[in-house]
Write an enzyme that holds these catalytic residues in place. Structure first.
Site, PDB file in Angstrom:
ATOM      1  N   ASP A  71       0.098  -7.313   7.761  1.00 50.42           N
ATOM      2  CA  ASP A  71      -0.889  -7.574   6.716  1.00 50.42           C
ATOM      3  C   ASP A  71      -0.728  -8.965   6.112  1.00 50.42           C
ATOM      4  O   ASP A  71       0.271  -9.653   6.353  1.00 50.42           O
ATOM      5  CB  ASP A  71      -0.796  -6.503   5.612  1.00 50.42           C
ATOM      6  CG  ASP A  71       0.637  -6.082   5.309  1.00 50.42           C
ATOM      7  OD1 ASP A  71       1.560  -6.873   5.604  1.00 50.42           O
ATOM      8  OD2 ASP A  71       0.838  -4.979   4.786  1.00 50.42           O
ATOM      9  N   ASP A  81       4.187   4.685  -3.134  1.00 53.19           N
ATOM     10  CA  ASP A  81       3.090   5.666  -3.102  1.00 53.19           C
ATOM     11  C   ASP A  81       2.827   6.175  -1.681  1.00 53.19           C
ATOM     12  O   ASP A  81       1.825   6.840  -1.437  1.00 53.19           O
ATOM     13  CB  ASP A  81       1.807   5.046  -3.684  1.00 53.19           C
ATOM     14  CG  ASP A  81       1.349   3.807  -2.911  1.00 53.19           C
ATOM     15  OD1 ASP A  81       2.016   3.429  -1.908  1.00 53.19           O
ATOM     16  OD2 ASP A  81       0.332   3.208  -3.296  1.00 53.19           O
ATOM     17  N   HIS A  92       2.341   4.274   1.037  1.00 50.07           N
ATOM     18  CA  HIS A  92       1.512   3.438   1.920  1.00 50.07           C
ATOM     19  C   HIS A  92       2.339   2.853   3.068  1.00 50.07           C
ATOM     20  O   HIS A  92       3.548   2.653   2.928  1.00 50.07           O
ATOM     21  CB  HIS A  92       0.760   2.342   1.144  1.00 50.07           C
ATOM     22  CG  HIS A  92       1.604   1.233   0.598  1.00 50.07           C
ATOM     23  ND1 HIS A  92       1.555   0.817  -0.711  1.00 50.07           N
ATOM     24  CD2 HIS A  92       2.518   0.411   1.185  1.00 50.07           C
ATOM     25  CE1 HIS A  92       2.385  -0.199  -0.890  1.00 50.07           C
ATOM     26  NE2 HIS A  92       2.981  -0.455   0.245  1.00 50.07           N
ATOM     27  N   GLU A 115      -3.482   2.156   1.595  1.00 51.68           N
ATOM     28  CA  GLU A 115      -3.163   2.854   0.355  1.00 51.68           C
ATOM     29  C   GLU A 115      -3.591   4.316   0.471  1.00 51.68           C
ATOM     30  O   GLU A 115      -4.363   4.679   1.371  1.00 51.68           O
ATOM     31  CB  GLU A 115      -3.907   2.181  -0.809  1.00 51.68           C
ATOM     32  CG  GLU A 115      -3.495   0.726  -1.045  1.00 51.68           C
ATOM     33  CD  GLU A 115      -2.131   0.568  -1.710  1.00 51.68           C
ATOM     34  OE1 GLU A 115      -1.298   1.496  -1.642  1.00 51.68           O
ATOM     35  OE2 GLU A 115      -1.874  -0.504  -2.293  1.00 51.68           O
TER      36      GLU A 115
HETATM   37  C1  F6R Z   1       4.577  -5.286   4.089  1.00 52.79           C
HETATM   38  C2  F6R Z   1       3.918  -3.990   4.061  1.00 52.79           C
HETATM   39  C3  F6R Z   1       4.181  -2.993   2.993  1.00 52.79           C
HETATM   40  C4  F6R Z   1       5.667  -2.855   2.630  1.00 52.79           C
HETATM   41  C5  F6R Z   1       5.833  -1.833   1.497  1.00 52.79           C
HETATM   42  C6  F6R Z   1       7.275  -1.738   1.034  1.00 52.79           C
HETATM   43  O1  F6R Z   1       4.153  -6.039   5.199  1.00 52.79           O
HETATM   44  O2  F6R Z   1       3.142  -3.732   4.914  1.00 52.79           O
HETATM   45  O3  F6R Z   1       3.684  -1.729   3.379  1.00 52.79           O
HETATM   46  O4  F6R Z   1       6.382  -2.441   3.748  1.00 52.79           O
HETATM   47  O5  F6R Z   1       5.031  -2.201   0.415  1.00 52.79           O
HETATM   48  O6  F6R Z   1       7.653  -2.958   0.459  1.00 52.79           O
HETATM   49  P1  F6R Z   1       9.164  -3.270   0.083  1.00 52.79           P
HETATM   50  O7  F6R Z   1       9.901  -3.355   1.365  1.00 52.79           O
HETATM   51  O8  F6R Z   1       9.111  -4.581  -0.636  1.00 52.79           O
HETATM   52  O9  F6R Z   1       9.624  -2.149  -0.769  1.00 52.79           O
END
Ligand code: F6R
Length: 260
Positions: free
Chosen positions: A67, A136, A138, A143
């Site tokens: 992303d 959450d 995701h 989301e």
């Molecule tokens: C990042 C992504 C997100 C993260 C998720 C967890 O490229 O796709 O889904 O993997 O938000 O983020 P952290 O690792 O910062 O807790």
């Protein structure tokens, strides 16, 4: 789903790096799906260390990130392109021309999303997809409520995700509201999915996606429908798993089988 409970975040990163190296040795020109955020940082450090020791090379690999924020100019310190450059690409021998991220800086976001899907297909699909998980549930920026069949597209971030990511910005107001993200369907097309979760903040989401029902309200639960998923968690993120003893037992048997 193979759930591996490891002592701490360092052990998770080492095991994740082992899986990357195994994939790269088996197929040096493999296609890697990469993630940003706090969770994979130590894995990238470990991969960079192994590269510097001559243990692994990325020179023939191709990568696609999950992303990118919409609206951050190229080179913005918080853009995911910049993150990847700083933490992995510039510390290894990845060929920059084969390192892809969605382009969230242009006007034609729909066209950019479609092109991204086509590029993944043209590269032969993703061999190993690395994932983190949001508090959450995701995965990428899919989301809660995202279609389990979704493909790369523009997606609005929830307030929760913006708050979680505000730690990388000066304030929450600077966190973009939109992202371009691969879809859950795109992720499920990968041949092997490797999800990492560390720390107590992830314990609830980990329990829900491993042991709860498959539902678009918890996007990571879609991984239950995939044939080859490895989940690496530390003790803190595993704390709410009701069948932790069973996963440990399976790992013991699995290690014996692999050792024999
Ligand atoms: C990042 C992504 C997100 C993260 C998720 C967890 O490229 O796709 O889904 O993997 O938000 O983020 P952290 O690792 O910062 O807790």
């Amino acid at each position: 789903m193979r759930v591996v409970i490891l002592e701490d975040a360092a052990a998770v990163s080492n095991r994740a790096a082992d899986i990357f190296c195994h994939t790269l040795r088996k197929r040096p020109d493999c296609v890697l799906g990469l993630a940003t955020g706090g969770t994979p940082l130590k894995t990238y450090q470990e991969l960079a260390r192994r590269y510097q020791n001559g243990e692994v090379s990325f020179s023939d690999a191709t990568s696609f990130n999950l992303d990118e924020y919409v609206g951050l100019p190229a080179g913005h310190p918080q853009s995911y392109r910049q993150f990847m450059h700083e933490h992995l690409f510039s510390c290894t021998d990845f060929d920059a021309s084969r390192c892809h991220l969605p382009d969230g800086s242009g006007n034609d976001l729909k066209g950019a999303s479609e092109q991204y899907e086509s590029a993944i297909l043209a590269a032969g699909g993703i061999d190993l997809q690395l994932l983190g998980i949001g508090s959450d549930g995701h995965i990428a920026f899919n989301e809660p409520g995202s279609s389990l069949a979704s493909r790369t597209r523009v997606k609005a971030l929830t307030q929760q995700t913006r708050q979680d990511n505000a730690r990388f910005f000066q304030s929450i107001d600077e966190v973009p509201r939109l992202s371009i993200t691969v879809g859950i369907g795109t992720i499920l097309d990968a041949k092997h999915i490797l999800l990492l979760a560390t720390g107590e903040k992830k314990a609830s989401a980990v329990r829900a996606f491993v042991e709860g029902p498959v539902t678009s309200m918890l996007p990571a639960s879609a991984l239950q429908m995939h044939r080859h998923v490895t989940v690496l968690v530390d003790e803190a993120a595993a704390a709410w798993l009701s069948r932790a003893d069973y996963y440990r037992q399976v790992e013991e048997v699995q290690s014996e089988l692999e050792g024999s």
